[in-house]
Write a protein that holds these residues in place. Structure first.
Motif, PDB file in Angstrom:
ATOM      1  N   GLY A   1       5.118   5.812   1.662  1.00 30.16           N
ATOM      2  CA  GLY A   1       4.512   4.683   2.361  1.00 30.16           C
ATOM      3  C   GLY A   1       5.092   3.358   1.920  1.00 30.16           C
ATOM      4  N   ARG A   2       5.269   3.194   0.624  1.00 24.37           N
ATOM      5  CA  ARG A   2       5.860   1.945   0.113  1.00 24.37           C
ATOM      6  C   ARG A   2       7.253   1.733   0.670  1.00 24.37           C
ATOM      7  N   ALA A   3       8.047   2.805   0.692  1.00 24.54           N
ATOM      8  CA  ALA A   3       9.425   2.694   1.192  1.00 24.54           C
ATOM      9  C   ALA A   3       9.447   2.254   2.661  1.00 24.54           C
ATOM     10  N   TRP A   4       8.624   2.887   3.493  1.00 27.21           N
ATOM     11  CA  TRP A   4       8.590   2.539   4.912  1.00 27.21           C
ATOM     12  C   TRP A   4       8.025   1.136   5.137  1.00 27.21           C
TER      13      TRP A   4
ATOM     14  N   ALA B   1      -2.418  -2.427  -0.141  1.00 28.60           N
ATOM     15  CA  ALA B   1      -3.244  -1.262  -0.488  1.00 28.60           C
ATOM     16  C   ALA B   1      -2.418  -0.185  -1.192  1.00 28.60           C
ATOM     17  N   LEU B   2      -1.190   0.019  -0.748  1.00 26.26           N
ATOM     18  CA  LEU B   2      -0.359   1.065  -1.353  1.00 26.26           C
ATOM     19  C   LEU B   2       0.212   0.651  -2.712  1.00 26.26           C
ATOM     20  N   ASN B   3       0.244  -0.640  -2.992  1.00 27.12           N
ATOM     21  CA  ASN B   3       0.734  -1.095  -4.288  1.00 27.12           C
ATOM     22  C   ASN B   3      -0.375  -1.262  -5.314  1.00 27.12           C
ATOM     23  N   TRP B   4      -1.604  -1.060  -4.875  1.00 29.12           N
ATOM     24  CA  TRP B   4      -2.739  -1.215  -5.780  1.00 29.12           C
ATOM     25  C   TRP B   4      -3.321   0.154  -6.058  1.00 29.12           C
ATOM     26  N   PRO B   5      -3.614   0.588  -7.232  1.00 24.92           N
ATOM     27  CA  PRO B   5      -3.585  -0.155  -8.488  1.00 24.92           C
ATOM     28  C   PRO B   5      -2.286  -0.051  -9.271  1.00 24.92           C
ATOM     29  N   GLY B   6      -1.265   0.594  -8.759  1.00 25.38           N
ATOM     30  CA  GLY B   6      -0.016   0.765  -9.500  1.00 25.38           C
ATOM     31  C   GLY B   6       0.700  -0.514  -9.863  1.00 25.38           C
TER      32      GLY B   6
END
Length: 103
Positions: free
Chosen positions: A24-27, A52-57
């Motif tokens: 998801g992050r890549a797309w 949303a996809l970068n949280w919590p990382g």
């Protein structure tokens, strides 16, 4: 650009809920590179999904995407969807504060 933005906006929650975070992050990164060519509403949606996809990382990146989404929605007078951006941005700020206070 429009098709990719729509697709990533629609699949954002799927990637998040199913654990396909890297994909998801890549797309979403690709979609954000082309995001200037799409409507403010769609750009705000993919920024929220990216947050949303970068949280919590990666809290700082998530916060940046979410703040951009909120600003875009506010400046464009877009009302649907801003609640999720604000909610996630609030969580990101709490996480940043908790991390800072533990050091």
């Amino acid at each position: 650009a429009e098709g990719l933005a729509r697709l990533t906006g629609a699949l954002g929650w799927f990637w998040n809920m199913r654990g396909y975070v890297s994909e998801g992050r890549a797309w979403l990164t690709k979609a954000l590179q082309l995001a200037e060519a799409v409507s403010p509403a769609l750009r705000a949606k993919i920024l929220t999904r990216a947050g949303a996809l970068n949280w919590p990382g990666d809290i700082q990146t998530a916060r940046s995407y979410l703040q951009q989404s909120i600003t875009l929605q506010r400046d464009s007078s877009l009302t649907p969807g801003w609640e999720m951006g604000l909610t996630l941005a609030g969580f990101a700020l709490v996480m940043i504060y908790d991390t800072d206070s533990q050091e």
